[in-house]
Motif scaffolding. Structure first.
Motif, PDB file in Angstrom:
ATOM      1  N   GLU A  73      33.973  43.419  35.344  1.00 23.90           N
ATOM      2  CA  GLU A  73      35.307  43.211  35.907  1.00 23.90           C
ATOM      3  C   GLU A  73      35.474  43.970  37.215  1.00 23.90           C
ATOM      4  O   GLU A  73      36.055  43.453  38.176  1.00 23.90           O
ATOM      5  N   LEU A  74      34.962  45.194  37.274  1.00 26.32           N
ATOM      6  CA  LEU A  74      35.026  45.942  38.524  1.00 26.32           C
ATOM      7  C   LEU A  74      34.320  45.187  39.639  1.00 26.32           C
ATOM      8  O   LEU A  74      34.826  45.085  40.771  1.00 26.32           O
ATOM      9  N   SER A  75      33.146  44.654  39.345  1.00 29.36           N
ATOM     10  CA  SER A  75      32.383  43.908  40.344  1.00 29.36           C
ATOM     11  C   SER A  75      33.148  42.678  40.819  1.00 29.36           C
ATOM     12  O   SER A  75      33.229  42.405  42.025  1.00 29.36           O
ATOM     13  N   ALA A  76      33.740  41.945  39.884  1.00 27.28           N
ATOM     14  CA  ALA A  76      34.471  40.730  40.253  1.00 27.28           C
ATOM     15  C   ALA A  76      35.692  41.057  41.111  1.00 27.28           C
ATOM     16  O   ALA A  76      35.963  40.376  42.115  1.00 27.28           O
ATOM     17  N   LEU A  77      36.445  42.085  40.733  1.00 30.40           N
ATOM     18  CA  LEU A  77      37.639  42.454  41.495  1.00 30.40           C
ATOM     19  C   LEU A  77      37.269  42.952  42.887  1.00 30.40           C
ATOM     20  O   LEU A  77      37.950  42.649  43.879  1.00 30.40           O
ATOM     21  N   ARG A  78      36.198  43.707  42.984  1.00 33.95           N
ATOM     22  CA  ARG A  78      35.762  44.182  44.306  1.00 33.95           C
ATOM     23  C   ARG A  78      35.372  43.012  45.207  1.00 33.95           C
ATOM     24  O   ARG A  78      35.688  43.005  46.403  1.00 33.95           O
ATOM     25  N   ARG A  79      34.670  42.043  44.635  1.00 35.60           N
ATOM     26  CA  ARG A  79      34.249  40.890  45.452  1.00 35.60           C
ATOM     27  C   ARG A  79      35.454  40.138  45.999  1.00 35.60           C
ATOM     28  O   ARG A  79      35.465  39.718  47.164  1.00 35.60           O
ATOM     29  N   VAL A  80      36.472  39.955  45.166  1.00 37.55           N
ATOM     30  CA  VAL A  80      37.676  39.249  45.602  1.00 37.55           C
ATOM     31  C   VAL A  80      38.349  39.996  46.745  1.00 37.55           C
ATOM     32  O   VAL A  80      38.740  39.403  47.765  1.00 37.55           O
ATOM     33  N   LEU A  81      38.495  41.304  46.605  1.00 37.65           N
ATOM     34  CA  LEU A  81      39.149  42.093  47.645  1.00 37.65           C
ATOM     35  C   LEU A  81      38.317  42.140  48.921  1.00 37.65           C
ATOM     36  O   LEU A  81      38.858  42.065  50.034  1.00 37.65           O
ATOM     37  N   ALA A  82      37.001  42.294  48.788  1.00 38.52           N
ATOM     38  CA  ALA A  82      36.141  42.352  49.974  1.00 38.52           C
ATOM     39  C   ALA A  82      36.203  41.052  50.760  1.00 38.52           C
ATOM     40  O   ALA A  82      36.247  41.055  52.002  1.00 38.52           O
ATOM     41  N   LYS A  83      36.225  39.926  50.059  1.00 38.30           N
ATOM     42  CA  LYS A  83      36.321  38.627  50.726  1.00 38.30           C
ATOM     43  C   LYS A  83      37.659  38.481  51.440  1.00 38.30           C
ATOM     44  O   LYS A  83      37.715  38.019  52.593  1.00 38.30           O
ATOM     45  N   ALA A  84      38.732  38.892  50.787  1.00 41.95           N
ATOM     46  CA  ALA A  84      40.056  38.805  51.402  1.00 41.95           C
ATOM     47  C   ALA A  84      40.154  39.727  52.609  1.00 41.95           C
ATOM     48  O   ALA A  84      40.768  39.375  53.629  1.00 41.95           O
ATOM     49  N   ALA A  85      39.555  40.905  52.516  1.00 44.18           N
ATOM     50  CA  ALA A  85      39.579  41.829  53.648  1.00 44.18           C
ATOM     51  C   ALA A  85      38.863  41.236  54.853  1.00 44.18           C
ATOM     52  O   ALA A  85      39.377  41.269  55.980  1.00 44.18           O
ATOM     53  N   ARG A  86      37.682  40.670  54.645  1.00 39.24           N
ATOM     54  CA  ARG A  86      36.948  40.054  55.750  1.00 39.24           C
ATOM     55  C   ARG A  86      37.726  38.891  56.349  1.00 39.24           C
ATOM     56  O   ARG A  86      37.710  38.676  57.567  1.00 39.24           O
ATOM     57  N   ALA A  87      38.422  38.138  55.511  1.00 42.64           N
ATOM     58  CA  ALA A  87      39.210  37.001  56.014  1.00 42.64           C
ATOM     59  C   ALA A  87      40.330  37.460  56.934  1.00 42.64           C
ATOM     60  O   ALA A  87      40.810  36.683  57.774  1.00 42.64           O
ATOM     61  N   HIS A  88      40.767  38.689  56.797  1.00 45.94           N
ATOM     62  CA  HIS A  88      41.825  39.225  57.652  1.00 45.94           C
ATOM     63  C   HIS A  88      41.278  40.217  58.679  1.00 45.94           C
ATOM     64  O   HIS A  88      42.019  41.051  59.209  1.00 45.94           O
ATOM     65  N   GLY A  89      39.987  40.133  58.946  1.00 50.87           N
ATOM     66  CA  GLY A  89      39.400  40.890  60.039  1.00 50.87           C
ATOM     67  C   GLY A  89      39.177  42.364  59.769  1.00 50.87           C
ATOM     68  O   GLY A  89      39.108  43.161  60.711  1.00 50.87           O
ATOM     69  N   CYS A  90      39.054  42.758  58.497  1.00 53.95           N
ATOM     70  CA  CYS A  90      38.794  44.163  58.193  1.00 53.95           C
ATOM     71  C   CYS A  90      37.736  44.255  57.102  1.00 53.95           C
ATOM     72  O   CYS A  90      37.265  43.246  56.583  1.00 53.95           O
TER      73      CYS A  90
END
Length: 373
Positions: A73-90
């Motif tokens: 679950e930690l891995s899945a949640l991190r992946r979601v946040l990392a993808k969203a962060a990159r989509a917003h330029g960070c």
């Protein structure tokens, strides 16, 4: 023949983890106040939500019965946040500190009036809000039990700090400590080592005093390294730094659960808690934050100076039966061996910095490691 008291077995203990992250610009590596945008892309809720500033986001896992499930679950949640962060330029950063100086006053969450009041009352202390920890929840425990268990777990908080040490750089400089977050966070009047509680009434009185004295706005500001959770029926270990490595997160959780299991068995067997000097424990906490895993620490029961690695291995040996019973011993042993071989997060950050003397390299390393799993 009397074989002793018929002790009820320790009930299965569950795990949960909260992890806090920074958001940074991938070119300047400065923190950026983009939490509202990143969270809007993934949807806030019980598992992903805001933190104290708009530079931060947080995940909170659901209740897990096994360490494997927790890691997934930690891995899945991190992946979601990392993808969203990159989509917003960070970039998403699993770092206890922003490493570089924060150039502007903290961007608090606009929708949190409580944060505004906190800033007004505590002033420059709120600069430390731009830092990230990992909180381990072990349950299910009622408050009476959590208080009694906390007294037995607290001697090992320095060792958990040393194992997780990952904040040598803060404000653009090497602090000379392996976990500067542990030191900076303890400047809050409601943080640091919890008292030894003589009873649940004593615990409640201590919390009430924090609030009535003005040291805390409310129970959510009880920032002790260890506390009965104010929200869940758990014991919450708040001492470790945030770090990129998922295996280290799982190690913290497994050790925390095993410490609670040992404490419960000793309580039910009528075993008294080993005496711990408050002066020794305070110094042990500082030494752990200063030296991390590579230097020395203090035995919390005797005050004897020992290699931090030996204290960590001693904790693993102490908890080996409980770790084995939960299916966590192999993972815990392998992860600790890796840490002792490759160094703590603080050691690895300093090694990256030593190559070129550039803190941007450290931040790049942390961002890449955050996405590695």
């Amino acid at each position: 023949m009397d074989d002793g008291p018929d002790l009820a077995p320790v009930p299965p203990l569950t795990l949960g983890v909260e992890e806090e992250f920074l958001l940074v610009d991938p070119h300047t590596w400065q923190v950026v106040p983009l939490a509202p945008q990143v969270l809007s892309a993934v949807g806030t809720g019980r598992l992903v939500h805001s933190e104290g500033t708009r530079y931060q986001v947080e995940i909170a896992t659901s209740v897990a019965d096994t360490a494997d499930r927790l890691r997934e679950e930690l891995s899945a949640l991190r992946r979601v946040l990392a993808k969203a962060a990159r989509a917003h330029g960070c970039r998403l950063l699993a770092s206890p500190s922003p490493v570089l100086p924060v150039r502007t006053p903290p961007h608090l969450n606009d929708d949190e009036p409580r944060q505004r009041e906190q800033f007004q009352r505590f002033g420059a202390l709120t600069d430390n809000l731009v830092g990230c920890g990992r909180h381990i929840h072990i349950g299910t425990l009622d408050t009476d039990t959590a208080v009694e268990v906390a007294n037995r777990v607290r001697p090992w908080l320095p060792t958990l700090i040393a194992l997780g040490a990952n904040s040598p750089f803060w404000g653009g400089r090497d602090t000379g400590h392996a976990s500067w977050r542990a030191m900076a966070w303890a400047t809050w009047p409601s943080a640091g080592l919890p008292p030894h509680f003589t009873s649940t009434a004593h615990y409640r009185t201590s919390v009430d005093l924090l609030i009535s004295s003005g040291a805390a706005l409310d129970t959510k500001m009880v920032y002790w390294d260890l506390r009965p959770s104010g929200t869940w029926p758990t014991l919450e270990i708040r001492a470790p730094d945030m770090s990129p490595e998922l295996d280290v997160a799982v190690l913290h959780a497994a050790l925390g659960r095993a410490l609670v299991a040992v404490s419960l068995r000793d309580i039910r067997a009528g075993e008294p808690a080993p005496p711990v000097g408050e002066d020794v424990l305070r110094l042990a906490r500082w030494r752990a934050a200063h030296d991390g895993l590579e230097g020395y620490g203090l035995d919390p029961f005797t005050g004897t100076e020992l290699p931090a690695a030996a204290l960590a291995e001693g904790l693993l040996d102490l908890l080996a039966p409980e770790l084995a019973a939960a299916g966590d011993l192999e993972h815990a042993s392998a992860t600790l061996a890796t840490l002792l071989r490759e160094g703590s997060g603080a050691h690895r950050q300093r090694a990256v910095f030593a190559r070129r003397g550039n803190l941007s390299d450290v931040l790049h390393h942390l961002a890449d490691a955050t996405e590695a799993d």
